[in-house]
Scaffold this active site. Structure first.
Site, PDB file in Angstrom:
ATOM      1  N   ILE A  93      27.753  24.655  31.104  1.00  0.00           N
ATOM      2  CA  ILE A  93      26.993  24.414  32.330  1.00  0.00           C
ATOM      3  C   ILE A  93      25.864  25.417  32.522  1.00  0.00           C
ATOM      4  CG2 ILE A  93      28.908  23.261  33.496  1.00  0.00           C
ATOM      5  CD1 ILE A  93      29.333  25.862  35.112  1.00  0.00           C
TER       6      ILE A  93
ATOM      7  N   ASP B 296      35.300  34.606  49.747  1.00  0.00           N
ATOM      8  CA  ASP B 296      35.260  35.524  50.878  1.00  0.00           C
ATOM      9  C   ASP B 296      34.436  36.770  50.565  1.00  0.00           C
ATOM     10  OD1 ASP B 296      37.397  36.152  49.016  1.00  0.00           O
ATOM     11  OD2 ASP B 296      38.026  37.721  50.400  1.00  0.00           O
TER      12      ASP B 296
ATOM     13  N   GLY C  69      40.816  26.150  34.492  1.00  0.00           N
ATOM     14  CA  GLY C  69      41.154  27.242  35.398  1.00  0.00           C
ATOM     15  C   GLY C  69      42.191  26.827  36.420  1.00  0.00           C
ATOM     16  N   GLN C  70      42.432  27.711  37.382  1.00  0.00           N
ATOM     17  CA  GLN C  70      43.483  27.470  38.365  1.00  0.00           C
ATOM     18  C   GLN C  70      43.227  26.196  39.181  1.00  0.00           C
ATOM     19  OE1 GLN C  70      45.405  31.008  40.310  1.00  0.00           O
ATOM     20  NE2 GLN C  70      43.416  31.954  39.904  1.00  0.00           N
TER      21      GLN C  70
ATOM     22  N   TYR D 297      29.980  40.575  41.967  1.00  0.00           N
ATOM     23  CA  TYR D 297      30.667  39.290  42.113  1.00  0.00           C
ATOM     24  C   TYR D 297      30.229  38.583  43.399  1.00  0.00           C
ATOM     25  CZ  TYR D 297      34.390  35.929  43.046  1.00  0.00           C
ATOM     26  OH  TYR D 297      35.098  34.781  43.358  1.00  0.00           O
TER      27      TYR D 297
END
Length: 285
Positions: free
Chosen positions: A37, A102, A10-11, A126
């Site tokens: 995982i 956030d 990923g990023q 999320y």
């Protein structure tokens, strides 16, 4: 020390990969193909077999809209799997770096940057599942640093920068919301902070939750406008309201993170968001 990096494709994981050759430690990079995982036994066995003493968890279910229809899967990756990683580190007295978001503050209507001890109030699947992941780490009793971040982008994966770069190159006019405010985060800067903490052995005595993004404040409209300037686009970017793009998720209207704690604790300087963006765009070109 052997360090496991999950979600390595990923990023954030890819940026940690770039920094690994400079480290005194040995990194083990895995994604779902190498290590599931969400399988407790597999996690515990991998940690034991490879004598892992630190985990950087970059894996997450990040599709905010899709999570509304697939909360079970989001919970599995964002919370259940995190509990297994935390348990594995607790069993060997290791250290877990876990990246959160956030969105745990999604329902708060603030006009001041969010501090780490502010009341959490997620509004969607999320945010809920990421909060459950944080709670799993706290319950585990492992040594940990949780870093909440926001608006992550990089040269890797799918993100706002790469989407806007394509849109601004193809269209003459586009609309972007101006009533959601936060701060973009270059994944390279976040990876650098995590690796610096590890290399300088600053984890001990500094367990807890921290906030990290680049410095400054902008709306998505501002972000898109600056991207357009930097890539030389002639596309006209127009501001619009969020309700022009209906969504199942109530996104945070103001999710600027207060980074005082991480700066003072680890004595770091954080780049301004436009400076970081310039660096990333040069890498894309």
């Amino acid at each position: 020390m052997n360090i496991l990096v999950t979600g390595a494709n990923g990023q954030l994981g890819n940026h940690v990969r770039l920094l690994a050759p400079q480290s005194q430690h040995h990194f083990l990079f895995t994604d779902v193909e190498e290590l599931d995982i969400t399988n407790r036994d597999a996690v515990l066995r991998f940690v034991d077999d490879n004598q892992v003493r630190c985990i950087i968890n970059c894996a997450a279910y990040t599709n905010v809209d899709k999570a509304e229809d697939d909360e079970e899967c989001a919970e599995l990756l964002n919370a259940t799997a995190v509990s297994y990683l935390a348990e594995a580190m607790q069993r060997v007295d290791g250290f877990l770096f876990h990246v959160s978001t956030d969105y745990v503050f999604g329902g708060n209507h603030n006009n001041t940057p969010c501090r780490e001890n502010e009341q959490v109030n997620p509004t969607g699947a999320y945010g809920r599942t990421k909060l459950h992941g944080e709670e799993a780490v706290l319950r585990s009793g492992c040594r940990y640093i949780i870093i909440r971040t926001a608006w992550l982008y990089s040269i890797y994966g799918n993100n706002f920068l790469k989407t806007m770069k394509r849109v601004l190159s193809e269209k003459e006019v586009c609309k972007v919301v101006f009533d959601q405010v936060g701060t973009p985060t270059y994944a390279g800067d976040l990876a650098n902070v995590i690796c610096t903490i590890i290399e300088q052995n600053q984890m001990e005595g500094h367990e807890g939750i921290y906030h990290f993004s680049n410095e400054g404040v902008c709306s998505w409209f501002d972000f898109a406008t600056v991207i357009g300037h930097l890539i030389g686009s002639s596309c006209k970017v127009l501001p619009c309201h969020s309700n022009e793009f209906p969504s199942k998720v109530v996104r945070p209207s103001f999710s600027v993170l207060d980074k005082t704690k991480i700066k003072e604790t680890f004595n770091i300087e954080i780049p301004y968001w436009t400076d970081a963006l310039k660096i990333c765009i040069k890498q894309l070109n």
